[in-house]
Design an enzyme around this catalytic site. Structure first.
Site, PDB file in Angstrom:
ATOM      1  N   CYS A  91       0.814  -1.224   0.000  1.00 31.81           N
ATOM      2  CA  CYS A  91       0.000   0.000   0.000  1.00 31.81           C
ATOM      3  C   CYS A  91       0.844   1.269   0.000  1.00 31.81           C
ATOM      4  O   CYS A  91       0.365   2.340  -0.362  1.00 31.81           O
ATOM      5  CB  CYS A  91      -0.939   0.003   1.197  1.00 31.81           C
ATOM      6  SG  CYS A  91      -2.092  -1.382   1.163  1.00 31.81           S
ATOM      7  N   HIS A 143      -3.507   7.318   2.620  1.00 29.98           N
ATOM      8  CA  HIS A 143      -3.879   5.996   2.113  1.00 29.98           C
ATOM      9  C   HIS A 143      -5.302   5.684   2.566  1.00 29.98           C
ATOM     10  O   HIS A 143      -5.662   5.936   3.717  1.00 29.98           O
ATOM     11  CB  HIS A 143      -2.895   4.953   2.649  1.00 29.98           C
ATOM     12  CG  HIS A 143      -3.273   3.552   2.307  1.00 29.98           C
ATOM     13  ND1 HIS A 143      -3.631   3.188   1.032  1.00 29.98           N
ATOM     14  CD2 HIS A 143      -3.371   2.426   3.063  1.00 29.98           C
ATOM     15  CE1 HIS A 143      -3.925   1.892   1.015  1.00 29.98           C
ATOM     16  NE2 HIS A 143      -3.773   1.412   2.243  1.00 29.98           N
ATOM     17  N   ASN A 188     -10.080  -0.142  -0.279  1.00 27.73           N
ATOM     18  CA  ASN A 188      -8.618  -0.064  -0.209  1.00 27.73           C
ATOM     19  C   ASN A 188      -8.046  -0.610  -1.514  1.00 27.73           C
ATOM     20  O   ASN A 188      -8.141  -1.806  -1.789  1.00 27.73           O
ATOM     21  CB  ASN A 188      -8.134  -0.883   0.990  1.00 27.73           C
ATOM     22  CG  ASN A 188      -6.629  -0.825   1.183  1.00 27.73           C
ATOM     23  OD1 ASN A 188      -5.897  -0.360   0.301  1.00 27.73           O
ATOM     24  ND2 ASN A 188      -6.153  -1.302   2.315  1.00 27.73           N
TER      25      ASN A 188
END
Ligand code: UT7
Length: 323
Positions: free
Chosen positions: A113, A250, A280
């Site tokens: 990520c 994020h 996500n």
């Protein structure tokens, strides 16, 4: 001095949207649980004809159009992904070929990520080191392909998509009034590998594997790591939270975003949130959020923007950019 200035942004999302309610017949969950615990309402899921390469190419073309450039103007492509089309060659090279680009070079970066934040930092060094004038930085993922669709604790959290920015060499004075990448801080620590990982790989099982996560454990560490790296970036640049125009974190969980912003003293109205729309999307989450906030006019030329990410590894990092 040379600064890496953002020249364009772009994004691409798979056609199919999956709402929280669509999981209700698949695993024991509810729209209410997902929305309350994560802030996610929907995510895009790639069809058979949509891949990390095709989504990355589409985001790259959108960023090129936004910048008024063509592939001929790009020197380097850096693709952040943990879901490459093949184990090798790098999906970045496939995107380079899809763009009809047969000069320069392209490579993948793997920091899960945090990949986009790592990739921007790398691109900045190529530009400031004089090795490239323009770098196309892409985050593209198809996490739907590595999810265990019978595991409710992970399958509801992730989505597919791609975002891209073009960084270009510009002139700066060295101060924080310059446009471009101003400061960055990256970290990794393998101690917590088993809290977020994929249980397969070419050198171990010979399979692709599935994502495994101890969500509560990741959550426990996330806010502290995020705020540490942001504070390091602030002190590098000599600024405080009040100087920021936009915080683009994020997009894993709205509760993590809110807690981090609160701990740092970043006002709620400065936080860009797209986790409700995209879920996500790992390395694509920050450039997707960026492209939304640029397209709707929130992020404008001259704005001071803080990017942040945290993910498997653990890896984490922050980048400060004046738009
Ligand atoms: O991008 C990389 C970074 N990743 C992250 O930042 C993710 C970090 N973690 C999180 O976002 C959160 O921990 C989750 C959203 C994954 C989970 O939220 P939580 O508030 O930490 O819930 P929990 O794991 O403590 O689970 C609470 C309950 C459990 O049931 P019991 O043990 O209390 O009976 C789970 O089994 O919720 C249950 N649960 C679910 N219930 C309905 C877990 N997943 C689901 C689900 N639907 N999908």
């Amino acid at each position: 001095m040379i600064r890496s200035v953002v020249r364009g942004t772009g994004a691409a999302l798979p056609r199919r949207i999956m709402k929280n309610a669509d999981f209700e017949g698949m695993v024991e969950t509810s729209d209410e649980w997902i929305a309350q615990r994560t802030g996610i309402r929907q995510r895009h899921i790639a069809g058979d004809d949509e891949t990390t390469a095709s989504l990355g190419e589409a985001a790259a073309r959108a960023a090129l159009a936004d910048a008024g450039l063509t592939p001929a103007d790009i020197d380097v492509i850096v693709l952040a992904t943990s879901t490459p089309n093949n184990t090798f060659p790098a999906t970045a090279v496939e995107i380079q070929n899809r763009l009809g680009m047969h000069h320069g070079f392209a490579f993948d970066m793997q920091a899960v990520c945090s990949g986009f934040v790592y990739a921007v930092t790398t691109a900045d060094l190529y530009i400031r080191g004089g090795l490239a004038r323009r770098v196309l930085v892409i985050g593209s993922e198809t996490f739907s392909r590595i999810l265990d669709w019978s595991d409710r604790s992970t399958c509801v959290l992730f989505g597919d998509g791609a975002g891209a920015v073009i960084l270009e060499a510009g002139e700066g004075t060295g101060g924080i009034a310059d446009r471009g990448v101003l400061a960055a801080s990256l970290r990794s620590d393998g101690t917590h590998k088993e809290k977020l990982f994929v249980d397969g790989g070419p050198s171990t099982t010979g399979t692709v594997g599935h994502l495994r996560m101890e969500g509560r454990e990741v959550f426990k560490h996330a806010v502290g790591m995020i705020t540490d790296v942001i504070e390091a970036t602030f002190s590098q640049a000599g600024i405080s939270a009040d100087d920021l125009d936009w915080f683009v974190p994020h997009q894993a969980n709205k509760r993590i975003i809110d807690a981090s912003a609160k701990k740092l003293g970043i006002a709620e109205q400065k936080v860009v949130v797209t986790v409700d729309l995209h879920g996500n999307t790992s390395a694509a989450s920050v450039p997707l959020a960026l492209s939304v906030a640029v397209a709707d006019g929130r992020i404008k030329k001259g704005a001071l923007v803080l990017l942040e990410a945290m993910g498997g590894g653990f890896t984490w990092g922050a980048v400060l950019v004046r738009w």
